[in-house]
Design a protein around this motif. Structure first.
Motif, mmCIF file in Angstrom:
data_model
loop_
_atom_site.group_PDB
_atom_site.id
_atom_site.type_symbol
_atom_site.label_atom_id
_atom_site.label_comp_id
_atom_site.label_asym_id
_atom_site.label_seq_id
_atom_site.Cartn_x
_atom_site.Cartn_y
_atom_site.Cartn_z
ATOM 1 N N LYS A 17 11.302 2.602 7.960
ATOM 2 C CA LYS A 17 10.586 1.623 8.771
ATOM 3 C C LYS A 17 9.094 1.922 8.888
ATOM 4 N N ASP A 18 8.735 3.185 9.098
ATOM 5 C CA ASP A 18 7.340 3.562 9.291
ATOM 6 C C ASP A 18 6.765 4.318 8.100
ATOM 7 N N TYR A 19 7.386 4.211 6.964
ATOM 8 C CA TYR A 19 6.954 4.941 5.774
ATOM 9 C C TYR A 19 5.855 4.192 5.015
ATOM 10 N N TYR A 20 5.008 4.977 4.356
ATOM 11 C CA TYR A 20 4.133 4.448 3.318
ATOM 12 C C TYR A 20 4.902 4.533 2.014
ATOM 13 N N ILE A 21 5.098 3.383 1.373
ATOM 14 C CA ILE A 21 6.015 3.291 0.236
ATOM 15 C C ILE A 21 5.283 2.778 -0.994
ATOM 16 N N LEU A 22 5.647 3.338 -2.155
ATOM 17 C CA LEU A 22 5.157 2.835 -3.439
ATOM 18 C C LEU A 22 6.360 2.415 -4.273
ATOM 19 N N ASP A 23 6.316 1.178 -4.769
ATOM 20 C CA ASP A 23 7.354 0.654 -5.650
ATOM 21 C C ASP A 23 6.777 0.618 -7.064
ATOM 22 N N LEU A 24 7.182 1.590 -7.887
ATOM 23 C CA LEU A 24 6.625 1.750 -9.227
ATOM 24 C C LEU A 24 7.274 0.794 -10.228
ATOM 25 N N ALA A 25 6.458 0.248 -11.114
ATOM 26 C CA ALA A 25 6.941 -0.675 -12.146
ATOM 27 C C ALA A 25 7.809 -1.748 -11.507
ATOM 28 N N ASN A 26 7.221 -2.455 -10.567
ATOM 29 C CA ASN A 26 7.993 -3.365 -9.710
ATOM 30 C C ASN A 26 8.164 -4.766 -10.272
ATOM 31 N N GLY A 27 7.689 -5.009 -11.488
ATOM 32 C CA GLY A 27 7.972 -6.276 -12.162
ATOM 33 C C GLY A 27 7.527 -7.497 -11.375
ATOM 34 N N TYR A 28 8.492 -8.375 -11.065
ATOM 35 C CA TYR A 28 8.180 -9.618 -10.349
ATOM 36 C C TYR A 28 8.123 -9.432 -8.839
ATOM 37 N N GLY A 29 8.421 -8.225 -8.362
ATOM 38 C CA GLY A 29 8.154 -7.889 -6.970
ATOM 39 C C GLY A 29 9.194 -8.290 -5.953
ATOM 40 N N ASP A 40 2.295 -1.943 -11.249
ATOM 41 C CA ASP A 40 2.870 -2.300 -12.537
ATOM 42 C C ASP A 40 1.740 -2.458 -13.546
ATOM 43 N N LEU A 41 2.074 -2.258 -14.829
ATOM 44 C CA LEU A 41 1.069 -2.459 -15.883
ATOM 45 C C LEU A 41 0.576 -3.902 -15.916
ATOM 46 N N TYR A 42 1.498 -4.821 -15.609
ATOM 47 C CA TYR A 42 1.168 -6.245 -15.676
ATOM 48 C C TYR A 42 1.339 -6.874 -14.297
ATOM 49 N N ASN A 43 0.403 -7.697 -13.914
ATOM 50 C CA ASN A 43 0.483 -8.341 -12.605
ATOM 51 C C ASN A 43 1.301 -9.622 -12.714
ATOM 52 N N LEU A 44 2.588 -9.511 -12.383
ATOM 53 C CA LEU A 44 3.505 -10.650 -12.443
ATOM 54 C C LEU A 44 3.809 -11.207 -11.060
ATOM 55 N N ILE A 45 3.106 -10.697 -10.055
ATOM 56 C CA ILE A 45 3.422 -11.017 -8.663
ATOM 57 C C ILE A 45 2.880 -12.387 -8.281
ATOM 58 N N ARG A 46 3.727 -13.158 -7.629
ATOM 59 C CA ARG A 46 3.328 -14.476 -7.135
ATOM 60 C C ARG A 46 3.180 -14.498 -5.613
ATOM 61 N N SER A 47 3.769 -13.500 -4.941
ATOM 62 C CA SER A 47 3.746 -13.471 -3.483
ATOM 63 C C SER A 47 2.451 -12.840 -2.962
ATOM 64 N N LYS A 48 1.759 -13.535 -2.081
ATOM 65 C CA LYS A 48 0.512 -13.023 -1.505
ATOM 66 C C LYS A 48 0.755 -11.939 -0.458
ATOM 67 N N SER A 49 2.001 -11.775 -0.041
ATOM 68 C CA SER A 49 2.310 -10.785 0.986
ATOM 69 C C SER A 49 2.433 -9.370 0.422
ATOM 70 N N ILE A 50 2.411 -9.242 -0.915
ATOM 71 C CA ILE A 50 2.600 -7.941 -1.551
ATOM 72 C C ILE A 50 1.258 -7.309 -1.891
ATOM 73 N N ASN A 51 1.084 -6.038 -1.512
ATOM 74 C CA ASN A 51 -0.092 -5.270 -1.899
ATOM 75 C C ASN A 51 0.127 -4.750 -3.319
ATOM 76 N N GLN A 52 -0.381 -5.478 -4.297
ATOM 77 C CA GLN A 52 -0.100 -5.154 -5.688
ATOM 78 C C GLN A 52 -1.283 -4.493 -6.368
ATOM 79 N N VAL A 53 -0.978 -3.439 -7.133
ATOM 80 C CA VAL A 53 -1.993 -2.720 -7.892
ATOM 81 C C VAL A 53 -1.602 -2.769 -9.364
ATOM 82 N N SER A 54 -2.548 -3.103 -10.227
ATOM 83 C CA SER A 54 -2.314 -3.048 -11.671
ATOM 84 C C SER A 54 -2.685 -1.657 -12.159
#
Length: 257
Positions: free
Chosen positions: A52-64, A81-95
């Protein structure tokens, strides 16, 4: 580490329904990832880990999809992820590259690494990078389909069990006559495991290989089990390599400051 049965019959039925149509479209695959994110949270809670209170990294998360579920539950979640396939604005995504992430040392409380390690020619570099950015005595969730399991060959399955040459020939043949598609496009089969999936590749990551890598990287195994199901075939020598559809490890980062 004692686990309870954390999924219901209804969960399994829904998972099977979604899994069977996951490659029909990107939206279907997002839902497939999403339900697995829900299951992951249930799994962690079943072994008394509450992110619940963790800082989390989801590696190679694809479509998110999984990242989306974690974000709705936890304090701060990043996807990479190597490729930015994310459509959701709620996700903190890093390429970026999972072997050289842009994060500082000791950043995360939990790192999720699902279905990535079997695509890397030098998987030890992945575990080394994860160890760097994971806080001391915090957690890594690592999962992948063992190579000799029925789905361990990915697009080459089940012919991968016959060797690379036969797998390529038979996979191309059946893909053509069955007109297989992925996300509405013709399924392309590469001429070698090393060139599978563009820059990814496919390598023989078995359960025993995974355990050796984990031990050599300085992680401690808190749990080794078959992903999502209570029957733990993964602990059975040799036979477990074939019967475990997907292995999951819960690891702790044993480093001290």
């Amino acid at each position: 580490m004692k686990k309870k049965i954390y999924l219901t019959i209804k969960n399994y039925v829904e998972f099977l329904r979604i899994a069977l149509k996951r490659t029909k479209s990107e939206a279907d695959y997002f839902i497939f990832q999403k339900i697995q994110g829900q299951f992951l949270i249930k799994y962690l809670l079943s072994i008394q880990i509450n992110p619940k209170d963790y800082y989390i990294l989801d590696l190679a998360n694809g479509y998110g999809g999984g990242t989306h579920e974690l974000t709705s539950y936890s304090k701060k979640v990043f996807g990479l992820d190597l490729y930015n396939l994310i459509r959701s604005k709620s996700i903190n995504q890093v390429s970026g590259n999972a072997l050289q992430t842009p994060f500082q040392d000791n950043t995360f409380d939990l790192i999720i690494c699902s279905s990535l390690i079997e695509h890397l020619e030098q998987p030890e570099k992945l575990l080394c990078e994860i160890k760097r950015i994971l806080k001391p005595n915090q957690y890594l969730y690592l999962s992948y389909p063992p190579f000799f399991s029925i789905n361990g060959g990915h697009d080459y399955a089940p012919f991968h069990l016959l060797g690379e040459k036969a797998a390529v020939i038979l996979s191309k043949f059946f893909s053509k006559i069955m007109m297989k598609k992925k996300f509405g496009k013709k399924l392309e089969i590469s001429n070698s495991f090393k060139n599978a999936y563009g820059n990814w590749g496919l390598y023989k990551m078995t359960i025993i290989n995974g355990r050796q890598l984990i031990n050599n990287s300085g992680f401690k195994i808190l749990d080794q089990s078959t992903k999502w199901i209570p029957l733990n075939f993964s602990q059975i020598p040799i036979i477990g390599e074939f019967l475990t559809w997907h292995i999951q490890f819960l690891l702790v980062n044993e480093k001290y400051e």
